[in-house]
Design an enzyme around this catalytic site. Structure first.
Site, short mmCIF file in Angstrom:
data_model
loop_
_atom_site.label_atom_id
_atom_site.label_comp_id
_atom_site.label_asym_id
_atom_site.label_seq_id
_atom_site.Cartn_x
_atom_site.Cartn_y
_atom_site.Cartn_z
N LYS A 110 0.81 -1.22 0.00
CA LYS A 110 0.00 0.00 0.00
C LYS A 110 0.85 1.27 0.00
O LYS A 110 0.35 2.33 -0.37
CB LYS A 110 -1.00 0.00 1.17
CG LYS A 110 -2.10 -1.05 0.99
CD LYS A 110 -3.35 -0.78 1.81
CE LYS A 110 -4.44 -1.77 1.43
NZ LYS A 110 -5.67 -1.65 2.20
N LYS A 191 -5.29 -10.00 -6.10
CA LYS A 191 -6.49 -10.39 -5.35
C LYS A 191 -7.65 -9.46 -5.65
O LYS A 191 -7.44 -8.27 -5.94
CB LYS A 191 -6.20 -10.46 -3.84
CG LYS A 191 -6.28 -9.15 -3.10
CD LYS A 191 -6.32 -9.36 -1.58
CE LYS A 191 -6.52 -8.02 -0.90
NZ LYS A 191 -7.75 -7.85 -0.19
N LYS A 194 -11.63 -4.20 -2.87
CA LYS A 194 -12.61 -3.11 -2.93
C LYS A 194 -12.01 -1.88 -3.56
O LYS A 194 -12.70 -1.06 -4.13
CB LYS A 194 -13.05 -2.73 -1.52
CG LYS A 194 -13.91 -3.75 -0.84
CD LYS A 194 -14.56 -3.11 0.39
CE LYS A 194 -14.48 -4.05 1.56
NZ LYS A 194 -13.35 -3.75 2.45
P1 ATP Z 1 -9.28 -2.93 0.45
O1 ATP Z 1 -9.21 -3.18 -1.03
O2 ATP Z 1 -9.92 -1.64 0.82
O3 ATP Z 1 -7.98 -3.21 1.15
P2 ATP Z 1 -10.39 -5.53 0.75
O4 ATP Z 1 -11.24 -5.81 -0.40
O5 ATP Z 1 -9.04 -6.15 0.81
O6 ATP Z 1 -10.31 -3.99 0.99
P3 ATP Z 1 -10.95 -5.86 3.59
O7 ATP Z 1 -11.99 -5.06 4.26
O8 ATP Z 1 -9.53 -5.45 3.79
O9 ATP Z 1 -11.23 -5.96 2.02
O10 ATP Z 1 -11.13 -7.39 3.99
C1 ATP Z 1 -12.24 -7.94 4.66
C2 ATP Z 1 -12.06 -9.44 4.73
O11 ATP Z 1 -12.13 -10.01 3.43
C3 ATP Z 1 -10.69 -9.87 5.29
O12 ATP Z 1 -10.86 -11.03 6.08
C4 ATP Z 1 -9.89 -10.20 4.06
O13 ATP Z 1 -8.87 -11.13 4.32
C5 ATP Z 1 -10.97 -10.79 3.17
N1 ATP Z 1 -10.63 -10.63 1.76
C6 ATP Z 1 -10.37 -9.47 1.12
N2 ATP Z 1 -10.12 -9.69 -0.18
C7 ATP Z 1 -10.22 -11.04 -0.36
C8 ATP Z 1 -10.07 -11.90 -1.49
N3 ATP Z 1 -9.80 -11.40 -2.67
N4 ATP Z 1 -10.24 -13.22 -1.31
C9 ATP Z 1 -10.54 -13.74 -0.09
N5 ATP Z 1 -10.70 -12.99 1.01
C10 ATP Z 1 -10.54 -11.65 0.89
#
Ligand code: ATP
Ligand code: LTN
Length: 326
Positions: A110, A191, A194
């Site tokens: 990040k 991955k 969001k």
């Molecule tokens: P950001 O992009 O803002 O970092 P994010 O999509 O990674 O957000 P988080 O709120 O950080 O989402 O994660 C919430 C939960 O979802 C955490 O347990 C994280 O490990 C899981 N998670 C996030 N992205 C994935 C993915 N691509 N596959 C499986 N689990 C995920």
């Protein structure tokens, strides 16, 4: 036994969050005491537009309920409404080493290419450790991108316990064999996230059927035609099979067998249907709960339940540290 986890209000929950985390939240609420949080303090480690943060916080809360979390079984609350998270975070910051935080891959990703990064982005994993240790949680269901943060949490718990006496529970990482890392639809080497600017890289739980269809039909695959689970050689198709399996309850070998001799188009077409059929009742429930007073009531009740545990832990922590409590 107690389970704790959180999701950042940085956008709407996508299939990665759902398969990697929320589905486990729902399963575990029947097996143990459960606390699920919307981690707004974490979200401001990167810039947020206040109106959007406000909206996304309530959206994530409503989605928690829409996917099946039951406020009678689980405490659902907003992180910033329980002050003890920030308080314990400072105390743990004084136990953590800059060297170990420097090794966190999420911070490296990040902050990559930026001239400077906020201190909060660097100490993000310590706040996460505080979230978990505050509730003495035994289980922490998260996607595998968070595994390193859970390991740090375990190290901090052990370090504190050794220095000041048994205080924290050392939590378990609750990983899964498949689905712990759902990949982007446009680039199966990254991955699903969001914060990816490309909306077609992910499917949000609130996406309209047409958007779901478009995202899946354009998903990057490979130039072969055979449907086989092989994340190294065929990451795109393997990702679609993982999503299909999580949504249909069929195992991956069952799906490979079902689609033997079929083209990618057939698999994608069926997957669109499976995903839309699952999302429809979630979206209906979301529309009901999101504008309701009930949602605010649930969050207040969750806050009160969480706070009672958090305050008790903080009393113990302060006593161990030698703080005068009046
Ligand atoms: P950001 O992009 O803002 O970092 P994010 O999509 O990674 O957000 P988080 O709120 O950080 O989402 O994660 C919430 C939960 O979802 C955490 O347990 C994280 O490990 C899981 N998670 C996030 N992205 C994935 C993915 N691509 N596959 C499986 N689990 C995920
Ligand atoms: N860092 C996590 C969100 C998070 C979390 C937690 C997850 C913050 N605090 C405590 C489990 C337990 C992420 O998903 N990026």
């Amino acid at each position: 036994m107690r389970v704790f986890s959180g999701v950042q209000p940085t956008g709407n929950i996508h299939l990665g969050n759902y398969i990697g985390a929320l589905k486990q939240f729902v399963d575990l609420q029947d097996k143990m005491e459960a606390l699920y949080c919307i981690v707004d303090l974490h979200s401001i480690t990167v810039p947020q537009i206040p109106e959007e943060l406000y909206r996304h916080t309530l959206d994530v809360a409503a989605l928690y309920i829409a996917v099946g979390l039951d406020p009678k079984k689980a405490s659902i609350f907003i992180q910033s409404s329980v002050k003890e998270h920030a308080e314990l975070s400072w105390i743990l910051t004084c136990q953590a080493y800059t060297g170990e935080l420097n090794r966190m891959t999420q911070f490296k990703d990040k902050s990559h290419g930026k001239e400077s990064a906020p201190v909060g982005l660097f100490s993000y994993p310590v706040l996460m450790a505080a979230d978990i240790l505050l509730y003495k949680a035994d289980w922490v269901p998260v996607g595998n991108d968070q595994k390193q943060h859970i390991e740090l949490t375990r190290d901090l718990a052990v370090r504190f316990n050794n220095k000041y006496g048994e205080t924290f529970v050392v939590p378990q990482y609750k990983g899964m064999e498949v689905g712990a890392r759902i990949m982007s639809l446009d680039d199966p080497s990254a991955k699903m996230s969001k914060s990816n600017p490309n909306d077609f890289s992910r499917i949000s739980l609130l996406d309209a059927p047409g958007k779901v269809k478009k995202s899946i039909m354009r998903a990057t695959t490979d130039s072969e035609t055979v449907i086989r689970f092989d994340p190294v050689e065929k990451p795109g198709i393997s990702n679609l099979l993982t999503i299909y399996s999580a949504f249909s309850g069929k195992t991956i070998p069952e799906l490979e067998h079902q689609y033997e001799g079929c083209g990618y188009g057939a698999l994608k077409k069926d997957l669109v249907e499976v995903v839309n059929d699952t999302l429809q009742p979630i979206q209906e429930r979301f529309q009901e709960i999101r504008p309701s007073e009930e949602l605010i009531k649930i969050l207040k009740q969750g806050r009160d339940q969480a706070q009672a545990i958090a305050q008790q832990t903080m009393r113990e922590v302060k006593e161990r540290l030698g703080f005068v409590q009046l």
